[in-house]
Design a protein around this motif. Structure first.
Motif, PDB file in Angstrom:
ATOM      1  N   ASP A 104       0.482   0.433  -6.245  1.00 43.11           N
ATOM      2  CA  ASP A 104      -0.414   0.883  -5.226  1.00 43.11           C
ATOM      3  C   ASP A 104      -1.203  -0.270  -4.718  1.00 43.11           C
ATOM      4  OD1 ASP A 104      -1.059   3.695  -3.843  1.00 43.11           O
ATOM      5  OD2 ASP A 104      -2.789   2.324  -4.070  1.00 43.11           O
ATOM      6  N   VAL A 105      -1.929  -0.954  -5.837  1.00 41.40           N
ATOM      7  CA  VAL A 105      -2.624  -1.948  -5.373  1.00 41.40           C
ATOM      8  C   VAL A 105      -1.961  -3.199  -4.667  1.00 41.40           C
ATOM      9  CG1 VAL A 105      -4.140  -4.018  -6.076  1.00 41.40           C
ATOM     10  CG2 VAL A 105      -4.126  -1.701  -7.296  1.00 41.40           C
ATOM     11  N   LEU A 106      -0.672  -3.633  -4.991  1.00 39.19           N
ATOM     12  CA  LEU A 106       0.296  -4.528  -4.450  1.00 39.19           C
ATOM     13  C   LEU A 106       0.470  -4.238  -3.140  1.00 39.19           C
ATOM     14  CD1 LEU A 106       2.519  -5.667  -7.395  1.00 39.19           C
ATOM     15  CD2 LEU A 106       0.238  -6.652  -6.592  1.00 39.19           C
ATOM     16  N   ARG A 107       0.913  -2.924  -3.041  1.00 33.72           N
ATOM     17  CA  ARG A 107       1.177  -2.351  -1.671  1.00 33.72           C
ATOM     18  C   ARG A 107      -0.149  -2.661  -0.691  1.00 33.72           C
ATOM     19  NH1 ARG A 107       5.665   1.273  -1.170  1.00 33.72           N
ATOM     20  NH2 ARG A 107       4.404   2.551   0.532  1.00 33.72           N
ATOM     21  N   ALA A 108      -1.176  -2.074  -1.328  1.00 28.87           N
ATOM     22  CA  ALA A 108      -2.291  -2.239  -0.494  1.00 28.87           C
ATOM     23  C   ALA A 108      -2.604  -3.726   0.057  1.00 28.87           C
ATOM     24  CB  ALA A 108      -3.770  -1.593  -1.057  1.00 28.87           C
TER      25      ALA A 108
END
Length: 560
Positions: A207-211
């Protein structure tokens, strides 16, 4: 990028935030965690944290508390977080100013109009890019904390915030969820109950990498769960055990913790699965149990977890032949645990054992005098106090707490003199020592501190059936779950009235308060009504599961 993890104590946010930080570093990012391994990176902030946790500061007002929490975060922001944002790809915080907001508004009831200016001044326009609300049923979060403390042999004093009672955690959880739903573009609600830790970490990292890539989040801020009614006590027991089975592999300590106090062949089978991995927690869960299987487990576990086995010799299990055989086997090898297991016992056999243990385990021997007001008990207390320096030792917090534990339920003049001396360094311990007392001095002390330490005050009402006790219970009932704990097994109109009023606010505590009354027709009807309205309440399922066991063992329990 600024990432914040929020949630109630025991939700798992600290564990998850630290794991996510490590995985992001492995992915090649530069990461600064401003509360790495649970310690704030600013010494000033860490000092403020310790101050707000200290139960000595019982009189701290809600406004003063807000300012201290805000100061803690403001210092961390200016000293560590803002500089780190200029130097790292990702900055992670385990708690942010949202903690101060939720505690002040939802926990203490301060108006948003008073809270918001304080937080805005500290925040100065800085907002996290992502907030992960680690959401957990407070009963499960509490179990995780207690199991962890037991395994770590953590004998630290309870936090000041904890003196408010378990109701605070429920209000804080509701507050966090409210903030999350109001700002879905920033917040994600992560349910952290039945998802394996490694899987949860992987999803959060992604999720952090997607953000960072500007992609849509994996999580969202809405929580929906279908309602499937529970129609019988056996069905409740089945659901409860199914949840335990889900934790057995990935979180065995939690499964073992929730087996505490349970009986039945299906429970014994699960104890067998967990005993080798969690011997201390399984032994702890035998407290007060006297059925044959419980004694068999004590014998099987005593080599691996002798202290916890001895600690289980409480209530009906404390003065049995089997208990005395256990004590005698371990008297020389675990003197402190044996001495502690004598708490409240006033038989000649108990005193002879205390005499033998007084040199090797003096403090546990003294603490075991809880509830005893005899000359013999006071001689032992004086002997221990003298060995610690006499009256001057009351200034030592550890001494004061030990003495208060010894004085629990004692209402003599000497006991009150000692309480007055202990009040300066261990006020919460003094309040707990009032258990069962119905004297004017006890009521005066309760009324003085009820607003700041309701958990300790209400806990001291256990079994009291007097007008002053009912008045205090009614005052705090909606806010303090411990009100129901204080009337366990009471079969009087006032107790039933409170159960009816508080049933939907504290469903599991309502059923727990029934004690053996849960197996009566009236108790069963109330339990089934609550199961219909609260089918997802895990603590309620557990209490219903215990009632189902009571009904199976009705002849042995003598339930009418």
């Amino acid at each position: 990028m600024f990432i914040v993890f929020e949630g109630i104590d025991g939700s798992g946010k600290t564990t998850l935030s630290n794991r996510v930080a490590r995985e992001l570093r492995r992915a090649g990012l530069t990461v600064r965690h401003v509360r790495e391994d649970g310690r704030l990176a600013s010494p000033v902030s860490e000092g403020l944290r310790r101050f707000t946790r200290d139960p000595l500061h019982l009189a701290l007002t809600p406004v003063a508390e807000l300012l201290l929490y805000a100061a803690r975060e403001a210092q961390l922001l200016e000293e560590v977080t803002r500089p780190a944002l200029a130097e790292h790809d990702v900055v992670i915080a385990d708690r942010f100013l949202y903690t101060a907001e939720v505690l002040a508004r939802f926990g203490r009831g301060l108006p948003e109009a008073e809270v918001r200016p304080v937080l805005d001044t500290c925040q100065r326009g800085l907002h996290p890019d992502r907030v992960f609300l680690i959401d957990v049923d407070p009963a499960i979060a509490r179990a995780r904390r207690r199991a962890s403390k037991l395994l770590a042999k953590d004998r630290s004093t309870p936090s000041r915030k904890g003196l408010t009672g378990t109701g605070l955690q429920a209000r804080l959880r509701a507050g966090y969820r409210s903030l999350a739903v109001a700002s879905p573009e920033r917040w994600s609600i992560i349910e952290n109950t039945d998802v394996p830790l490694d899987e949860q970490v992987t999803r959060l990292v992604e999720d952090v990498l997607r953000a960072r890539r500007g992609e849509a989040p994996l999580f969202h801020a809405g929580l929906t769960r279908p309602t499937v009614p529970v129609r019988s006590l056996p069905e409740a027991r089945g659901r409860f055990l199914a949840r335990l089975d889900g934790w057995t592999v990935d979180e065995p300590g939690l499964a073992a913790w929730f087996l505490a106090g349970m009986e039945g062949q299906d429970v014994e089978a699960r104890r067998a699965l967990l005993a080798e991995r969690c011997p201390e927690l399984i032994a702890h869960g035998l407290a007060g149990l006297t059925h044959p299987a419980a004694w068999e487990w004590r014998h099987r576990l005593e080599a691996a977890a002798p202290e916890h086995v001895l600690a289980s010799l409480t209530d009906d299990a404390s003065d049995t032949p089997e208990a005395w055989h256990l004590r005698e086997r371990w008297e020389a090898r675990a003197p402190e645990a044996v001495a502690a297991s004598l708490t409240g016992l006033d038989s000649e056999r108990a005193w002879l054992m205390r005499d033998r243990l007084s040199r090797t385990a003096p403090e546990p021997v003294m603490v075991s005098l809880s509830g005893l007001d005899s000359a013999r008990a006071w001689d032992e207390r004086w002997r221990w106090l003298s060995s610690r320096g006499g009256d001057a030792a009351f200034a030592d917090e550890g001494v004061a707490r030990a003495l208060c534990r010894s004085l629990r339920g004692v209402d003599s003049e000497r006991a009150w003199e000692w309480r007055e001396r202990a009040m300066a360094v261990a006020p919460d311990a003094v309040l707990r020592s009032l258990e069962g007392l119905d004297s004017p001095r006890a009521w005066a002390l309760r009324e003085q501190h009820a607003a700041r330490a309701p958990k300790a005050v209400i806990g001291s009402l256990t079994g009291l059936d007097v007008p002053a006790a009912w008045k205090l219970r009614e005052t705090f009932g909606v806010a303090c779950e411990e009100v129901l704990d204080s009337l366990t097994g009471m079969d009087v109109p006032a107790a039933w009235r409170l159960r009816t009023v508080l049933a939907d606010t504290w469903p599991s505590a309502t059923v727990k308060s029934l004690g053996l009354l849960a197996a009566t027709a009236r108790g069963q009807a109330l339990t089934l009504e609550l199961l219909e309205r609260h089918p997802h309440d895990f603590a309620l399922l557990r209490q219903a599961a215990r009632t189902a066991s009571q009904l199976e063992e009705e002849p042995r329990h003598g339930v009418a």
